[in-house]
Design an enzyme around this catalytic site. Sequence first.
Site, PDB file in Angstrom:
ATOM      1  CE  LYS A   1      -5.572   4.013   2.940  1.00 45.20           C
ATOM      2  NZ  LYS A   1      -4.458   5.093   3.220  1.00 45.20           N
TER       3      LYS A   1
ATOM      4  CG  HIS B   1      -6.356   0.780   1.892  1.00 45.10           C
ATOM      5  ND1 HIS B   1      -5.589   1.280   1.046  1.00 45.10           N
ATOM      6  CD2 HIS B   1      -5.657  -0.174   2.631  1.00 45.10           C
ATOM      7  CE1 HIS B   1      -4.343   1.019   1.568  1.00 45.10           C
ATOM      8  NE2 HIS B   1      -4.351   0.192   2.360  1.00 45.10           N
TER       9      HIS B   1
ATOM     10  CG  PHE C   1      -0.038  -6.060   4.304  1.00 44.45           C
ATOM     11  CD1 PHE C   1      -0.667  -5.186   5.429  1.00 44.45           C
ATOM     12  CD2 PHE C   1      -1.310  -6.816   3.738  1.00 44.45           C
ATOM     13  CE1 PHE C   1      -2.039  -5.275   5.926  1.00 44.45           C
ATOM     14  CE2 PHE C   1      -2.478  -6.779   4.026  1.00 44.45           C
ATOM     15  CZ  PHE C   1      -2.899  -6.372   5.093  1.00 44.45           C
TER      16      PHE C   1
ATOM     17  CB  CYS D   1      -0.984   0.001   1.312  1.00 37.24           C
ATOM     18  SG  CYS D   1      -1.818  -1.469   1.282  1.00 37.24           S
TER      19      CYS D   1
ATOM     20  CD  GLU E   1      -1.326   6.958  10.133  1.00 37.01           C
ATOM     21  OE1 GLU E   1      -0.833   7.898   9.295  1.00 37.01           O
ATOM     22  OE2 GLU E   1      -2.525   6.438   9.881  1.00 37.01           O
TER      23      GLU E   1
ATOM     24  CG  HIS F   1      -2.000   3.839   5.962  1.00 40.58           C
ATOM     25  ND1 HIS F   1      -1.691   3.851   4.576  1.00 40.58           N
ATOM     26  CD2 HIS F   1      -1.862   2.675   6.368  1.00 40.58           C
ATOM     27  CE1 HIS F   1      -1.866   2.637   4.259  1.00 40.58           C
ATOM     28  NE2 HIS F   1      -2.113   1.783   5.312  1.00 40.58           N
TER      29      HIS F   1
END
Length: 417
Positions: free
Chosen positions: A337, A342, A403, A165, A316, A305
């Site tokens: 998002k 996403h 990831f 991502c 985060e 994110h």
Amino acid sequence: MQLKRVVVTGLGALTPIGNNIQEYWDALISGKSGAAPITYYDTEKHKTKFACEVKNFNIEEFIDRKEARRMDKFAQYAIVAGEQAIADAGISDSNVNKQRVGVIWGAGIGGLETFQEEVLSYASGDGTPRFNPFFIPKMIADIAPAHISMRNGFMGPNYTTVSACASSANAMIDAFNYIRLGMCDVIVSGGSEAAVTIAGMGGFNSMQALSTRNDSPETASRPFDANRDGFVLGEGAGALVFEEYEHAKARGAKIYCEVGGGGMSSDAYHLTAPHPEGIGVIAVMENTLRDAGMKPEDVDHINTHGTSTPLGDVAELKAISHVFGDHAKTININSTKSMTGHLLGAAGAIEAIASILAMKHGIVPPTINHSTVDENIDPSLNLTLNVPQKREIKVAMSNTFGFGGHNACVLFKKIEE
């Protein structure tokens, strides 16, 4: 060596909430959700039956049918967003040296639908390996920037970054570095993804990564909310034209902003989970500030994110509080998002665009769908909940993580002539 300044001169977007920059921006400010029941296949046996699909899109309005059939959707999306950005930047044969124009693109997965279709077709046959001759060139992740390059005759660097991502954020950082080192004049950068497929949805469901709020898809992506239960898969593309400042001035280009810096780091922790204390996220934001020559108190806005996962959102925000200290309470933090879902490898690009547009218009898009306070999140942080907020933005950061512990952050600032 004197590094060159880099600016953004063109934008393009194909998203679940708008098929061009104006539509995308209008939807962001109105707090529009792109989540809806999946239309691409029968979801009866699937745990998650909704996603953020691109809507009202017909590739034949942009590309000949025969040519389009030789492309996976992720490449089609890339071409459309890329051409929007190129047109917006006003790039033409007469005002650029095409040997110094590149395309650096991001894709976390690439042609997943093509791979799925070809393997299912083979599995349903008699074992004879009959495959479409375009199977491989449709599937491979590097093919999206190749198409943009070939259509426009751009002969500079041409490749795809793959870091889950974080892919398109890494692509933008590479583009920034090539230009500031004097190796290119212009680079079309961004990312695209088209993973709303049986394999994509099934795979993420098996990891328990997706929301299963099938009774209310439009509220399923709810970053920072106590009742969040996973991310909503999205698709589409975002494109930005990065350009050397003096080159842009010489051809009279419109300038959106300056690229201030970029940072990368690794969690070195887990295949899919973030470090609970956000150690890698702390490092990437500190690296970005250092690269930009800025202090934490210079930052006005952070597009996080913010995927709407139980672990990721908390880690985060902990990292933001650590890096920015008391100043964190004055920053407008958000997660777009909540509206787009996403977009995996394309997330960094469309979120960078959202940050740039927020800076241009002086409005921070909201984090929608928030109704319940999470006791694990500092209540003094301004998460721009549910409604947009007006403010002057001189410096904006966009965070993107993938990831494997891949972290990338890009910083944009208002242009100083």
